[in-house]
Write a protein that holds these residues in place. Structure first.
Motif, PDB file in Angstrom:
ATOM      1  N   LEU A  21       0.828  -1.205   0.000  1.00 36.79           N
ATOM      2  CA  LEU A  21       0.000   0.000   0.000  1.00 36.79           C
ATOM      3  C   LEU A  21       0.863   1.256   0.000  1.00 36.79           C
ATOM      4  CD1 LEU A  21      -2.852   1.257   0.216  1.00 36.79           C
ATOM      5  CD2 LEU A  21      -2.638   1.063   2.681  1.00 36.79           C
ATOM      6  N   MET A  22       1.929   1.269   0.783  1.00 38.45           N
ATOM      7  CA  MET A  22       2.817   2.429   0.803  1.00 38.45           C
ATOM      8  C   MET A  22       3.521   2.612  -0.551  1.00 38.45           C
ATOM      9  SD  MET A  22       2.489   3.912   3.655  1.00 38.45           S
ATOM     10  CE  MET A  22       0.798   3.422   3.712  1.00 38.45           C
ATOM     11  N   GLY A  23       3.908   1.512  -1.188  1.00 40.48           N
ATOM     12  CA  GLY A  23       4.521   1.610  -2.505  1.00 40.48           C
ATOM     13  C   GLY A  23       3.561   2.145  -3.555  1.00 40.48           C
ATOM     14  N   VAL A  24       2.323   1.688  -3.495  1.00 44.81           N
ATOM     15  CA  VAL A  24       1.330   2.164  -4.463  1.00 44.81           C
ATOM     16  C   VAL A  24       1.007   3.637  -4.221  1.00 44.81           C
ATOM     17  CG1 VAL A  24      -1.042   1.848  -5.274  1.00 44.81           C
ATOM     18  CG2 VAL A  24       0.399  -0.133  -4.862  1.00 44.81           C
ATOM     19  N   LEU A  25       1.016   4.081  -2.981  1.00 42.72           N
ATOM     20  CA  LEU A  25       0.804   5.509  -2.713  1.00 42.72           C
ATOM     21  C   LEU A  25       1.928   6.342  -3.331  1.00 42.72           C
ATOM     22  CD1 LEU A  25      -0.561   5.540   0.932  1.00 42.72           C
ATOM     23  CD2 LEU A  25      -1.782   6.127  -1.158  1.00 42.72           C
ATOM     24  N   GLY A  26       3.139   5.796  -3.367  1.00 45.51           N
ATOM     25  CA  GLY A  26       4.227   6.476  -4.064  1.00 45.51           C
ATOM     26  C   GLY A  26       3.962   6.574  -5.557  1.00 45.51           C
ATOM     27  N   VAL A  27       3.345   5.548  -6.120  1.00 39.88           N
ATOM     28  CA  VAL A  27       2.977   5.588  -7.532  1.00 39.88           C
ATOM     29  C   VAL A  27       1.908   6.644  -7.772  1.00 39.88           C
ATOM     30  CG1 VAL A  27       1.885   4.260  -9.391  1.00 39.88           C
ATOM     31  CG2 VAL A  27       3.631   3.200  -7.956  1.00 39.88           C
ATOM     32  N   VAL A  28       0.969   6.770  -6.839  1.00 41.22           N
ATOM     33  CA  VAL A  28      -0.097   7.775  -6.979  1.00 41.22           C
ATOM     34  C   VAL A  28       0.507   9.173  -7.041  1.00 41.22           C
ATOM     35  CG1 VAL A  28      -2.061   8.846  -5.811  1.00 41.22           C
ATOM     36  CG2 VAL A  28      -1.870   6.369  -5.880  1.00 41.22           C
ATOM     37  N   ALA A  40      -4.191   3.541  -9.732  1.00 41.62           N
ATOM     38  CA  ALA A  40      -3.397   3.293  -8.529  1.00 41.62           C
ATOM     39  C   ALA A  40      -4.247   3.480  -7.275  1.00 41.62           C
ATOM     40  CB  ALA A  40      -2.182   4.212  -8.504  1.00 41.62           C
ATOM     41  N   LEU A  41      -5.128   4.459  -7.290  1.00 36.14           N
ATOM     42  CA  LEU A  41      -6.012   4.651  -6.136  1.00 36.14           C
ATOM     43  C   LEU A  41      -6.998   3.492  -5.995  1.00 36.14           C
ATOM     44  CD1 LEU A  41      -6.704   8.475  -6.277  1.00 36.14           C
ATOM     45  CD2 LEU A  41      -5.493   7.212  -4.493  1.00 36.14           C
ATOM     46  N   GLY A  42      -7.432   2.924  -7.113  1.00 39.31           N
ATOM     47  CA  GLY A  42      -8.281   1.736  -7.046  1.00 39.31           C
ATOM     48  C   GLY A  42      -7.550   0.578  -6.384  1.00 39.31           C
ATOM     49  N   LEU A  43      -6.268   0.408  -6.729  1.00 40.31           N
ATOM     50  CA  LEU A  43      -5.462  -0.631  -6.091  1.00 40.31           C
ATOM     51  C   LEU A  43      -5.266  -0.338  -4.608  1.00 40.31           C
ATOM     52  CD1 LEU A  43      -3.797  -3.193  -6.289  1.00 40.31           C
ATOM     53  CD2 LEU A  43      -1.871  -1.799  -7.044  1.00 40.31           C
ATOM     54  N   CYS A  44      -5.083   0.929  -4.258  1.00 39.12           N
ATOM     55  CA  CYS A  44      -4.976   1.306  -2.842  1.00 39.12           C
ATOM     56  C   CYS A  44      -6.244   0.911  -2.083  1.00 39.12           C
ATOM     57  CB  CYS A  44      -4.744   2.804  -2.699  1.00 39.12           C
ATOM     58  SG  CYS A  44      -3.094   3.336  -3.096  1.00 39.12           S
ATOM     59  N   GLY A  45      -7.380   1.136  -2.713  1.00 32.38           N
ATOM     60  CA  GLY A  45      -8.640   0.765  -2.071  1.00 32.38           C
ATOM     61  C   GLY A  45      -8.745  -0.720  -1.822  1.00 32.38           C
ATOM     62  N   VAL A  46      -8.326  -1.515  -2.794  1.00 33.78           N
ATOM     63  CA  VAL A  46      -8.376  -2.972  -2.632  1.00 33.78           C
ATOM     64  C   VAL A  46      -7.428  -3.420  -1.526  1.00 33.78           C
ATOM     65  CG1 VAL A  46      -7.848  -5.151  -3.788  1.00 33.78           C
ATOM     66  CG2 VAL A  46      -9.121  -3.393  -4.987  1.00 33.78           C
ATOM     67  N   LEU A  47      -6.231  -2.860  -1.492  1.00 32.28           N
ATOM     68  CA  LEU A  47      -5.273  -3.212  -0.443  1.00 32.28           C
ATOM     69  C   LEU A  47      -5.791  -2.801   0.932  1.00 32.28           C
ATOM     70  CD1 LEU A  47      -1.987  -2.217  -2.271  1.00 32.28           C
ATOM     71  CD2 LEU A  47      -2.729  -4.535  -1.692  1.00 32.28           C
ATOM     72  N   PHE A  48      -6.407  -1.623   1.019  1.00 30.32           N
ATOM     73  CA  PHE A  48      -6.965  -1.177   2.290  1.00 30.32           C
ATOM     74  C   PHE A  48      -8.097  -2.098   2.742  1.00 30.32           C
ATOM     75  CE2 PHE A  48     -10.099   1.294   4.681  1.00 30.32           C
ATOM     76  CZ  PHE A  48      -9.314   1.627   5.775  1.00 30.32           C
ATOM     77  N   LEU A  49      -8.921  -2.529   1.797  1.00 30.66           N
ATOM     78  CA  LEU A  49     -10.004  -3.449   2.146  1.00 30.66           C
ATOM     79  C   LEU A  49      -9.459  -4.770   2.667  1.00 30.66           C
ATOM     80  CD1 LEU A  49     -12.530  -2.840  -0.742  1.00 30.66           C
ATOM     81  CD2 LEU A  49     -12.761  -2.156   1.640  1.00 30.66           C
ATOM     82  N   ALA A  50      -8.399  -5.260   2.055  1.00 27.53           N
ATOM     83  CA  ALA A  50      -7.787  -6.497   2.532  1.00 27.53           C
ATOM     84  C   ALA A  50      -7.256  -6.324   3.955  1.00 27.53           C
ATOM     85  CB  ALA A  50      -6.679  -6.933   1.591  1.00 27.53           C
ATOM     86  N   LEU A  51      -6.622  -5.190   4.224  1.00 27.49           N
ATOM     87  CA  LEU A  51      -6.149  -4.917   5.586  1.00 27.49           C
ATOM     88  C   LEU A  51      -7.310  -4.810   6.575  1.00 27.49           C
ATOM     89  CD1 LEU A  51      -3.303  -2.339   4.934  1.00 27.49           C
ATOM     90  CD2 LEU A  51      -3.070  -4.560   6.033  1.00 27.49           C
ATOM     91  N   LEU A  52      -8.379  -4.179   6.150  1.00 30.17           N
ATOM     92  CA  LEU A  52      -9.554  -4.038   7.009  1.00 30.17           C
ATOM     93  C   LEU A  52     -10.168  -5.396   7.327  1.00 30.17           C
ATOM     94  CD1 LEU A  52     -11.407  -1.992   8.418  1.00 30.17           C
ATOM     95  CD2 LEU A  52     -12.755  -1.926   6.319  1.00 30.17           C
ATOM     96  N   LEU A  53     -10.232  -6.265   6.338  1.00 29.97           N
ATOM     97  CA  LEU A  53     -10.784  -7.596   6.575  1.00 29.97           C
ATOM     98  C   LEU A  53      -9.880  -8.428   7.475  1.00 29.97           C
ATOM     99  CD1 LEU A  53     -12.258  -8.380   3.075  1.00 29.97           C
ATOM    100  CD2 LEU A  53     -13.515  -7.938   5.186  1.00 29.97           C
TER     101      LEU A  53
END
Length: 96
Positions: A21-28, A40-53
């Protein structure tokens, strides 16, 4: 006794997801076009959802599953509305 029950595999997965997630935020931040940023923000959302779950399972809080579902729907709506927006003449010229 701890309120959270996290196995080594879950902890490793959480660390991997967080670092990704931190790497993808660098891409954003460094993305050249709005389309790249949105993907990239869509990927951030998916990664955040995985962390939330993972947090929902570790904390044994089923409400977080519902929160993740609502956030997933909102993310899908945001991506689809971005994709269906009309392009400006300037954007069409830059694409050539």
């Amino acid at each position: 006794m701890s309120h959270f029950e996290v196995s080594r595999i879950d902890a490793g997965a959480a660390v991997f997801l967080f670092l990704t997630l931190m790497g993808v935020l660098g891409v954003v931040v460094g993305a050249a076009t709005p389309v790249d940023r949105m993907l990239a923000l869509g990927l951030c959302g998916v990664l955040f959802l995985a962390l939330l779950l993972l947090a929902a399972v570790a904390a044994k809080v089923p409400l977080l599953d519902d929160v993740a579902l609502v956030l997933a729907v909102l993310g899908a709506v945001a991506l689809s509305s971005f994709a269906s927006r009309p392009r400006t003449a300037a954007a069409r010229e830059r694409a050539r």
